[in-house]
Design an enzyme around this catalytic site. Structure first.
Site, PDB file in Angstrom:
ATOM      1  N   GLU B  81     -38.713 -12.335  -8.066  1.00 25.39           N
ATOM      2  CA  GLU B  81     -40.049 -11.738  -8.153  1.00 25.39           C
ATOM      3  C   GLU B  81     -40.478 -11.647  -9.610  1.00 25.39           C
ATOM      4  O   GLU B  81     -41.436 -10.962  -9.931  1.00 25.39           O
ATOM      5  CB  GLU B  81     -40.071 -10.366  -7.489  1.00 25.39           C
ATOM      6  CG  GLU B  81     -39.091  -9.378  -8.051  1.00 25.39           C
ATOM      7  CD  GLU B  81     -39.184  -8.044  -7.330  1.00 25.39           C
ATOM      8  OE1 GLU B  81     -38.962  -8.015  -6.112  1.00 25.39           O
ATOM      9  OE2 GLU B  81     -39.513  -7.058  -7.995  1.00 25.39           O
ATOM     10  N   CYS B 113     -36.580  -8.351  -3.044  1.00 28.40           N
ATOM     11  CA  CYS B 113     -35.159  -8.496  -3.380  1.00 28.40           C
ATOM     12  C   CYS B 113     -34.379  -9.410  -2.436  1.00 28.40           C
ATOM     13  O   CYS B 113     -33.171  -9.570  -2.613  1.00 28.40           O
ATOM     14  CB  CYS B 113     -34.498  -7.127  -3.418  1.00 28.40           C
ATOM     15  SG  CYS B 113     -35.189  -6.053  -4.678  1.00 28.40           S
ATOM     16  N   HIS B 237     -27.741  -4.699   0.320  1.00 29.64           N
ATOM     17  CA  HIS B 237     -28.597  -4.700  -0.865  1.00 29.64           C
ATOM     18  C   HIS B 237     -28.381  -3.404  -1.644  1.00 29.64           C
ATOM     19  O   HIS B 237     -28.305  -2.323  -1.058  1.00 29.64           O
ATOM     20  CB  HIS B 237     -30.065  -4.858  -0.447  1.00 29.64           C
ATOM     21  CG  HIS B 237     -31.013  -4.644  -1.584  1.00 29.64           C
ATOM     22  ND1 HIS B 237     -30.886  -5.291  -2.780  1.00 29.64           N
ATOM     23  CD2 HIS B 237     -32.104  -3.827  -1.712  1.00 29.64           C
ATOM     24  CE1 HIS B 237     -31.838  -4.897  -3.601  1.00 29.64           C
ATOM     25  NE2 HIS B 237     -32.595  -4.007  -2.986  1.00 29.64           N
TER      26      HIS B 237
END
Lengths: 134, 349
Positions: B81, B113, B237
């Site tokens: 990103e 992400c 994550h």
């Protein structure tokens, strides 16, 4: 801001990204940047493309405190002549704390930003060097 | 599905800033932040590093680790990103710098992400359908956190590359299957031309991270009929240290399964590289036959879950490139002023 024409950089970008030079099969000499003709063998030379490993050593260096436009905010930084293991020498920025640099230090290549043409122009990427122990 | 990981490589910049140095500038309580986030420091890119340079270093590490001929790579996808250009692909720069061009396809991915794991899935499809021999999927970021924003304590820099293939003799890990869970959630965004992302506080936790990680993880285990105790390792994550441990507990995994891949406390959140870095850290220490369960999350939002089994070949290639632990060693610490300079937070007129 660095003023390099987009076309001029693009022509050499593969050589800058991957340290691609030339090797003369006739005399066994390596060249970086690449040459179109072997300066020793002249018309008898047999040049072919050669990808350098990028491993080498520091021949000499200088620490830049007063930089050219576009590099003012990177000072102090190290600029050095690197002798590649195959023989050719080239000038490059060394990514190292200025206090750590030494003549004879072994170095290896890293891919970094070499510069950019302001906020609107191209970003120029290529090879710099870091100490081999990193 | 008989595709898997042929090699992997990670890259982390050497610079770090401690959470206490950021907290001092903004008048926050560092002890409370460190306890809440379970993050003590984060990586910072050098002045000449960006997502493209990090992606190239990670990709070169993956190629070096398995000594792969880069001309075999038929697809290069970079998830991020923080691509350096709004328009001009990072992936073509990477492909040229690793020597995969010109007979190949390339594209940049973005889904907060989890853009890197989306790239892994695309490569699995291309490899599985014999459209390409090898696919290179990268997650890399120099993530942005506005000065004084909560994200500034964790937004870090790093990248991971995975070579995806299907030749059985080359696989270091078989990806048994993958499952995704996706909805449209306004938890996090950055508008065109803006330097820093915005986030809508209450959407971040339960409706964002937990719903999508649980949705993908439960969906995958149900689809392939496995349970948490079937796995030796679990990676989720890692926006901070707390979320992955909490979601692991919700799903029925224990701390011991999660800890080997939990690198966020010394690294920060590498966004597109986050879950992929956890998988890499786990592969660095996994034994042949071990099973790894991984779920990436990306705001916006989606979860990608993977069930992975490590093969005997891991022992052959593991030491061919730096491990995540190697990359976390010997950091150079900086104060907030130097960090602000490195991140371009000081604007010159």
């Amino acid at each position: 801001m660095i003023f390099v024409s987009v076309a001029r950089f693009w022509r050499k970008q593969v050589h800058r990204y991957n340290l691609i030079g030339t090797y003369c099969k006739e005399c066994g000499e390596y060249y970086y940047p690449p040459r179109n003709m072997c300066p020793t063998c002249r018309r008898d030379g047999k040049l072919e493309s050669y990808k350098f490993s990028g491993n080498g050593e520091i021949v000499t260096y200088t620490i830049i405190h007063t930089a050219a436009e576009g590099f003012e905010h990177q000072t102090p930084y190290v600029l050095a002549i690197v002798k590649l293991d195959e023989g050719p020498r080239l000038t490059s920025q060394i990514v190292v704390e200025p206090g750590e640099i030494k003549i004879g230090m072994r170095v290896k290549p890293v891919f970094r930003k070499l510069g950019e043409s302001g906020n609107r122009g191209m970003i120029y990427y290529g090879t710099k060097f870091i100490p081999e122990y990193e | 599905m008989s595709v898997g990981i042929v090699s992997y490589g990670a890259y982390i910049p050497r610079y770090r800033i401690k959470v206490e140095n950021i907290a001092r500038v903004w008048g926050d309580n560092a002890d409370i932040l460190i306890a809440g986030l379970m993050v003590t420091e984060k990586s910072v890119p050098d002045l000449d590093e960006d997502t493209a340079t990090i992606a190239v270093e990670a990709a070169r590490s993956a190629i070096m680790r398995s000594d792969i001929d880069a001309q075999r790579i038929g697809a290069v996808y970079t998830g991020s990103e923080s691509h350096p250009y709004a328009v001009k692909p990072t992936s073509t720069i990477v492909a040229e710098a690793i020597g995969s061009t010109p007979v190949m396809t390339a594209a940049d991915f973005e889904l907060a992400c989890k853009a890197g794991t989306a790239a892994i899935q695309a490569c699995m499809g291309l490899v599985g359908s014999d459209m390409v021999d090898l696919g290179l999927a990268i997650g890399a970021d120099v993530s942005q956190g506005a000065p004084g924003d909560a994200l500034e304590y964790t937004a870090a820099a790093g990248g991971v590359a995975y070579l995806i293939g299907k030749k059985k003799s080359e696989l270091v890990a078989v990806i048994e299957n993958t499952y995704s869970f996706t909805t449209d959630i306004p938890d996090f965004w950055r508008r065109e031309g803006m330097s820093y992302p915005e986030h809508a506080g209450r959407f971040t936790g339960e409706p964002g991270y937990f719903k999508h990680v649980k949705g993908a993880a439960n969906g995958l285990m149900e689809m392939i009929d496995t349970k948490p105790s079937d796995y030796d390792y679990a990676v989720f994550h890692q926006p901070n240290g707390k979320f992955p441990l909490r979601v692991a507990k919700m799903l029925g995994f224990n701390k011991e399964q999660v800890k080997p891949g939990l690198v966020v406390s010394r690294l920060g959140n590498t966004y597109s590289g986050s879950c992929m870095m956890g998988i890499a850290a786990t592969l660095d220490q996994a034994e042949p036959g071990d099973r790894i369960f991984a779920t990436a999350f990306g705001s916006g939002a989606g979860g990608d879950a993977f069930s992975i089994t490590v093969t005997d070949r891991i022992e052959d290639i593991r030491n061919g490139a730096p491990t995540v632990e190697d990359l976390l060693k010997n950091p150079i610490y900086m104060d907030y002023a130097m960090y602000a300079k490195h991140k371009g937070k000081i604007k010159l007129i």
